[in-house]
Structures are given as C-alpha cells and as structure tokens.
Scaffold this active site. Sequence first.
Site, mmCIF file in Angstrom:
data_model
loop_
_atom_site.group_PDB
_atom_site.id
_atom_site.type_symbol
_atom_site.label_atom_id
_atom_site.label_comp_id
_atom_site.label_asym_id
_atom_site.label_seq_id
_atom_site.Cartn_x
_atom_site.Cartn_y
_atom_site.Cartn_z
ATOM 1 N N HIS A 107 -0.574 5.066 7.144
ATOM 2 C CA HIS A 107 -0.027 5.661 5.925
ATOM 3 C C HIS A 107 0.234 7.156 6.050
ATOM 4 O O HIS A 107 -0.580 7.876 6.646
ATOM 5 C CB HIS A 107 -0.983 5.405 4.754
ATOM 6 C CG HIS A 107 -1.300 3.962 4.564
ATOM 7 N ND1 HIS A 107 -2.465 3.387 5.022
ATOM 8 C CD2 HIS A 107 -0.593 2.962 3.982
ATOM 9 C CE1 HIS A 107 -2.470 2.097 4.724
ATOM 10 N NE2 HIS A 107 -1.337 1.809 4.108
ATOM 11 N N ASP A 149 -3.674 8.203 7.707
ATOM 12 C CA ASP A 149 -4.435 7.277 8.534
ATOM 13 C C ASP A 149 -3.463 6.561 9.469
ATOM 14 O O ASP A 149 -2.288 6.922 9.523
ATOM 15 C CB ASP A 149 -5.303 6.316 7.695
ATOM 16 C CG ASP A 149 -4.490 5.333 6.849
ATOM 17 O OD1 ASP A 149 -3.286 5.139 7.110
ATOM 18 O OD2 ASP A 149 -5.068 4.741 5.914
ATOM 19 N N SER A 209 0.795 -1.223 0.000
ATOM 20 C CA SER A 209 0.000 0.000 0.000
ATOM 21 C C SER A 209 0.824 1.269 0.000
ATOM 22 O O SER A 209 0.312 2.340 -0.289
ATOM 23 C CB SER A 209 -0.942 0.028 1.210
ATOM 24 O OG SER A 209 -0.201 0.069 2.410
#
Length: 347
Positions: free
Chosen positions: A325, A322, A32
């Site tokens: 991240h 978040d 990610s």
Amino acid sequence: MGLVSIIFSIIFFTWGSKIEAKVPAIIVFGDSSVDSGNNNAIKTLLKSNFKPYGRDFYGGQPTGRFSNGRVPPDFISEAFGLKPTIPAYLDPAFTIADFATGVCFASAGTGFDDATSDVLNVIPLWREVELYKEYQAKLRGYLGNEKANEVIKEALYLVSLGTNDFLENYYTIPRRRLQFSVQQYEDFLLQLAGKFIGEIYSLGVRKISISGLPPMGCLPLERATNVMSNFECVEKFNLVALEFNAKLEGFVWALNRQLPGLTMLFSNPYAIFYQIITKPYLYGFEVAGKACCGTGTFEMSYLCSQENSLTCSDATKYVFWDAFHPTEKTNQIIVNDLLQTLLPMFR
C-alpha cells in the site's frame, strides 16, 4: 490488501477557492486501496487498526486504513467540498447522520471474484452491495424518501477493485488458473463487474468512477520475490494490469451507452503511479523499491507492527507505506492527477 487497486489521492492542490459541494455524498465500494476500516468489524487476519498504521492520520490514530494517513476517498471527498474523511459503514463510532454525506463499504482483501474474498475471509462484493441496500433503508428513514432518493442518485460512487483478484487469487492459488487463462480471467472479472454495476444501477446509482489497476508488478512484495531480475518490477504483472485496464476502459464506454442516465468514468492510476515509482525524485521521494514499514519488502497488516524498529521515521520520503500500500503522500499525488478529469465531470 487491495493493494493499491486503485490507489489515488491529492496533494492538496490549488484548484482555487474551496469548492462548493456539487455531489451530496461520496459512497465507496472496493478493497484495501479504499477501505476506511470495515475489516475491523469482521474475523480476518487482514486488519490495520493498530500502530504504526494511521500515525499521520488525524490524532495519530489507526482506523483500519492501510496507510500511514488518509486514503483516496478521503481526499476526493474533501476536493468535492465534503468532509475530509469517509467513515467505514461497520464502524460503530458513526451513525446514519455521518453516513448521509459519505460512507465506505470497502473491505481490504476483496475483489470482483467471490473466491478472492474467501482467501482471507473478508467481505465479498455481493455483501458490500447488501450493506449498501441496508444503508439506503436507513438513509430513507433519516432523510425521508424524496431527499434520500436524491442523495442516492446524485452521489458519486467510487469503485476500486481487481488487484487482489490477480495477485492474491489467480497467481497464488491454482483454482482459477486451472479454469482460465489470464486473458479469460480478465474477461471473467469484467463479467462480474458488469453484474455489479447493473445491480447498483438498479438501486438508483447513476454517477460512478471506477479505478483501473496500478502497476502491480512494482509493489514491494512482488519486487522482493523477483530475485532473478535484480528485484526490478515484475513485468508480467504490469502487462496484465495494462491489458485489463484497456478492457475496463472499453467496458465503461459500452455501459455508458447501454444504461440510460449512467455517467461512469474510467479513472486510471497506472501512468501517474508508474511515473512516481520510476522517477520518485520528481515528487520528492527518496525510496520507491521498498516500503516504510519494517524491511519494506514483505510486511503488511500484523507484520507491520509498532515494535518493528526498522520502520522508517518519515513516510513522506517513501512511495510505499507497507509492502502493498502507498503512503498518504503517494495517495495525494495520484488523486490530484485523477481529479483533473473527475472534478470537471461530476462537480
């Protein structure tokens, strides 16, 4: 989830006038930290194709990037004189014409270890390679064999993996801990990394930048659970990151000697990222211990919803978007630091 394995990008710096492209394409493998939306196309709970994700992206649209804006490969592509965003291979809005100068095969939540991708049912690394093989065939059909082979050889390949292997897999699920000590698991991941690099090398890949682990003990989710230490960074996880990065650097040095024509760079985001987290004021941040989304302690993916009234209004004040991240601004700063070695080596 990839969490930041990686985790790098550019504060649009002043390297001088616009750089002429010296590599024909940027091609991305990983998690990610670099996924630009491939998880949108698979059945998994790990998605980010909804607001507030992407609210600072072009047009304010969520794309499946785990950020409020762009992720590292986007900035790296632009720095090399190519397009400002790298499309996801599984995004139906794009075609081989778009992918010819840059494409992303990364999947949030994956790792070097196939068992890691099983946790949240995401794309394993071996499948990313299969998609890349499919891409090569399409590229040859689009450009012709000679031109496509040149693109494949001269392209810069970005690889960002590993954080999920430890935080999502090893330390969360007992299977690997019963098999390996953490040092043995580090070595196991390097064996898998060697197999992966060998396979893409056999497919014509010659220019690679592989990212080390970030200070993963400082991710907001890890800090939120570190109650006994007053919510400070989890030092155990940071030490593992440092230990693995040292091994990865040696791994890169060895493969550069073993594989003729290979140029592989170890891109290490740890130091710059740790400095941003511990001295955020130097970079214009106000909050480093919590994320912008929601309470900033545990929210990510669907928990980071548009309806959460606690989500911050200005992400540029936050190191993290978040609980796993970084914000676009953080990505910019980290990539700017990495480009100091990346650009001279490959442009």
